[in-house]
Design a protein around this motif. Sequence first.
Motif, PDB file in Angstrom:
ATOM      1  N   SER A 271      27.842  47.127  46.698  1.00 34.16           N
ATOM      2  CA  SER A 271      28.620  45.949  46.313  1.00 34.16           C
ATOM      3  C   SER A 271      30.109  46.247  46.363  1.00 34.16           C
ATOM      4  CB  SER A 271      28.232  45.483  44.908  1.00 34.16           C
ATOM      5  OG  SER A 271      28.483  46.504  43.967  1.00 34.16           O
ATOM      6  N   ASP A 272      30.499  47.245  47.163  1.00 32.56           N
ATOM      7  CA  ASP A 272      31.901  47.647  47.325  1.00 32.56           C
ATOM      8  C   ASP A 272      32.519  48.060  45.984  1.00 32.56           C
ATOM      9  OD1 ASP A 272      33.914  48.218  49.140  1.00 32.56           O
ATOM     10  OD2 ASP A 272      34.847  46.243  48.973  1.00 32.56           O
ATOM     11  N   HIS A 273      31.682  48.585  45.090  1.00 35.65           N
ATOM     12  CA  HIS A 273      32.087  49.028  43.758  1.00 35.65           C
ATOM     13  C   HIS A 273      32.704  47.909  42.916  1.00 35.65           C
ATOM     14  CE1 HIS A 273      31.570  53.077  45.572  1.00 35.65           C
ATOM     15  NE2 HIS A 273      31.083  53.328  44.371  1.00 35.65           N
ATOM     16  N   THR A 274      32.318  46.663  43.215  1.00 37.91           N
ATOM     17  CA  THR A 274      32.667  45.541  42.346  1.00 37.91           C
ATOM     18  C   THR A 274      31.516  45.306  41.378  1.00 37.91           C
ATOM     19  OG1 THR A 274      31.705  43.872  43.819  1.00 37.91           O
ATOM     20  CG2 THR A 274      34.026  44.458  44.164  1.00 37.91           C
ATOM     21  N   VAL A 275      31.838  44.762  40.213  1.00 38.65           N
ATOM     22  CA  VAL A 275      30.805  44.402  39.243  1.00 38.65           C
ATOM     23  C   VAL A 275      31.162  43.063  38.611  1.00 38.65           C
ATOM     24  CG1 VAL A 275      30.077  46.761  38.692  1.00 38.65           C
ATOM     25  CG2 VAL A 275      31.941  45.705  37.391  1.00 38.65           C
TER      26      VAL A 275
ATOM     27  N   ILE B 225      31.240  33.293  29.882  1.00 40.80           N
ATOM     28  CA  ILE B 225      32.287  33.503  30.874  1.00 40.80           C
ATOM     29  C   ILE B 225      31.817  34.592  31.827  1.00 40.80           C
ATOM     30  CG2 ILE B 225      33.532  35.298  29.588  1.00 40.80           C
ATOM     31  CD1 ILE B 225      35.236  32.345  31.383  1.00 40.80           C
ATOM     32  N   LEU B 226      32.269  34.525  33.064  1.00 44.82           N
ATOM     33  CA  LEU B 226      31.928  35.534  34.062  1.00 44.82           C
ATOM     34  C   LEU B 226      33.080  36.520  34.177  1.00 44.82           C
ATOM     35  CD1 LEU B 226      29.757  36.264  36.228  1.00 44.82           C
ATOM     36  CD2 LEU B 226      31.116  34.937  37.858  1.00 44.82           C
ATOM     37  N   LEU B 227      32.805  37.818  33.958  1.00 41.56           N
ATOM     38  CA  LEU B 227      33.824  38.856  34.025  1.00 41.56           C
ATOM     39  C   LEU B 227      33.678  39.654  35.316  1.00 41.56           C
ATOM     40  CD1 LEU B 227      33.608  40.242  30.372  1.00 41.56           C
ATOM     41  CD2 LEU B 227      34.853  38.236  31.223  1.00 41.56           C
ATOM     42  N   TRP B 228      34.817  40.121  35.862  1.00 34.98           N
ATOM     43  CA  TRP B 228      34.806  40.824  37.150  1.00 34.98           C
ATOM     44  C   TRP B 228      35.774  42.001  37.122  1.00 34.98           C
ATOM     45  CZ3 TRP B 228      38.727  42.256  40.303  1.00 34.98           C
ATOM     46  CH2 TRP B 228      38.402  42.748  41.571  1.00 34.98           C
ATOM     47  N   THR B 229      35.409  43.066  37.826  1.00 36.79           N
ATOM     48  CA  THR B 229      36.368  44.115  38.158  1.00 36.79           C
ATOM     49  C   THR B 229      35.867  44.897  39.366  1.00 36.79           C
ATOM     50  OG1 THR B 229      37.812  45.840  37.256  1.00 36.79           O
ATOM     51  CG2 THR B 229      35.459  46.019  36.763  1.00 36.79           C
ATOM     52  N   ARG B 230      36.725  45.785  39.848  1.00 36.03           N
ATOM     53  CA  ARG B 230      36.368  46.730  40.902  1.00 36.03           C
ATOM     54  C   ARG B 230      36.856  48.107  40.479  1.00 36.03           C
ATOM     55  NH1 ARG B 230      37.494  50.635  45.366  1.00 36.03           N
ATOM     56  NH2 ARG B 230      35.813  50.189  46.843  1.00 36.03           N
ATOM     57  N   VAL B 231      35.956  49.064  40.457  1.00 43.09           N
ATOM     58  CA  VAL B 231      36.319  50.431  40.085  1.00 43.09           C
ATOM     59  C   VAL B 231      36.453  51.273  41.350  1.00 43.09           C
ATOM     60  CG1 VAL B 231      33.928  51.233  39.796  1.00 43.09           C
ATOM     61  CG2 VAL B 231      35.782  52.386  38.568  1.00 43.09           C
TER      62      VAL B 231
END
Length: 553
Positions: free
Chosen positions: A113-117, A64-70
């Motif tokens: 990456s605009d603080h996305t991971v 699965i692909l996980l995403w967030t932005r800090v």
Amino acid sequence: MTSRYRATEGVNPPSPRRRTVVKAAAATAVLAGPLVAALPAGAATETPAFLHGVASGDPLPDGILLWTRVTPTAEAVPGSGLGPDTEVSWTVARDKAFTTVVSRGSLTASAASDHTVKADIRGLETATDYWFRFSAGGTDSPAARTRTAPAADANVTGLRFGVVTCANWEAGYFSSYRHLAARSDLDAWLHLGDYIYEYKSGEYGTRGTVVRPHAPLNEIITLADYRTRHGKYKTDPDLQALHLKAPVIAIWDDHEFADNAWSGGAVNHTEGAEGTWTARQAAAKQAYFEWMPVRPAIAGTTYRRLRFGKLADLSLLDLRSFRSQQASSGSGSVDDPDRTITGRAQLDWLKAGLKASDTKWRLVGNSVMIAPFVIGSLTADLLKPLAKLLDLPQDGIGINTDQWDGYTDDRRELLAHLRSNAIGNTVFLTGDIHMSWANDVPVDAGTYPLSPSAATEFVITSVTSDNLDDLVKVPEGTVSALAAPLIQVANRHVHWVDTDRHGYGVLDITADRAQMDYYVLSDRTSPTATSSWERSYRTRSGTQKVERTYDPV
């Protein structure tokens, strides 16, 4: 959590016309101060925070692909380009309490990456619920549920997907997401395009009332603009709630770029005054892939394929990156074999995948309607607002050239391929048009029903974006009561159309049938809007035709 993979597998996813005068691109400067004020409480601190939620997407049998932005510091708002590199760790577990951890690791979030991971997790078990969260600087994100796909050879007996499209922030609240999030039976949810809108505040349909303003207020053109708009959307509590409950499978349509986008431009783009289309498209794509849990099979495009055991595969299309410019309505150029909506490589990929498929159902995630749609028989009072919605001339129209009707050679080739290779059980899942439809997809609409139907199509209405009653500014249902019968008389393959309501769909698939339940909202402008079932249609295996059924699954 209720399992929806009932598997027997072994152990182990109106537009206003282009303005003739536009402000200079310099007007797109990032408004960091107002954005900080608009973010949830806790944003203006020096402690890392997960203000934009977490998400998962594109489920595979083993991953699965996980995403967030800090947000590492107060000034590091989306699009700002500010903020230090920040280590973000992720944890995947079998339970919400994270007592049984199965995978963990870390990534670096940076301004680049605009603080996305994104963490592309593999080595998981098939058809299994997991929980995940991110951590940074001693702060944990919310915990979210996700689910892997069944094994490719699994005898899956059922699948259930939420289906949504066309969410204009300014037109209302995203109650469709909230109601889908309240369910416990979704394997995943499909977003069929227009996850964001690019227009400046007040310019795109809202019945004349901006329910809640965009950020930034200007039309988005630069990379910073697109990042800021994505960031604003990801603060919506209903959207965050749905991302917490199930993985998303998303494609883009035009508004992730600009209205009526094509490979070389868009209706809502003025070359020069708004920079080059090449630069704008690149900025839009970069921001999209930063902010969405999408795993592109080919860099720079959203076309890809996912499989759910032996029951279904899902071919996801990109109908903006490769298409020719839209033809003039009523012109013979819609039949020009040199014009394309898919591009040659994507059409060949789609045809090959449909032919090679050994699943019971072949689903196609399709951003614009493929069934033919003739609307010239409508009366003038209905024709003009419909033309405005579809961005077409208002003095007599036969087709909507932004959808497959404007690219008939591609459609003819695809449908002939389905017929000549006896490829059955193909179901197109479609958004864009801000209306609900249940369609057969005839080989020759002019002679239907004598002509066979090669596939079926379920079209989902908008989450909030204007439909016909909004444009005419009359009570909901008024226009549909008049227009729907006329549309169906002129289009005998259309079993049902609702031109007026907002909502979402729930697609339920078994070996015997694929059924779409259509749900509508009480009021798009209310954050507490209720949801109710409106209608259901299904296609039974082997029929290539739609029929009404009188109960939701």
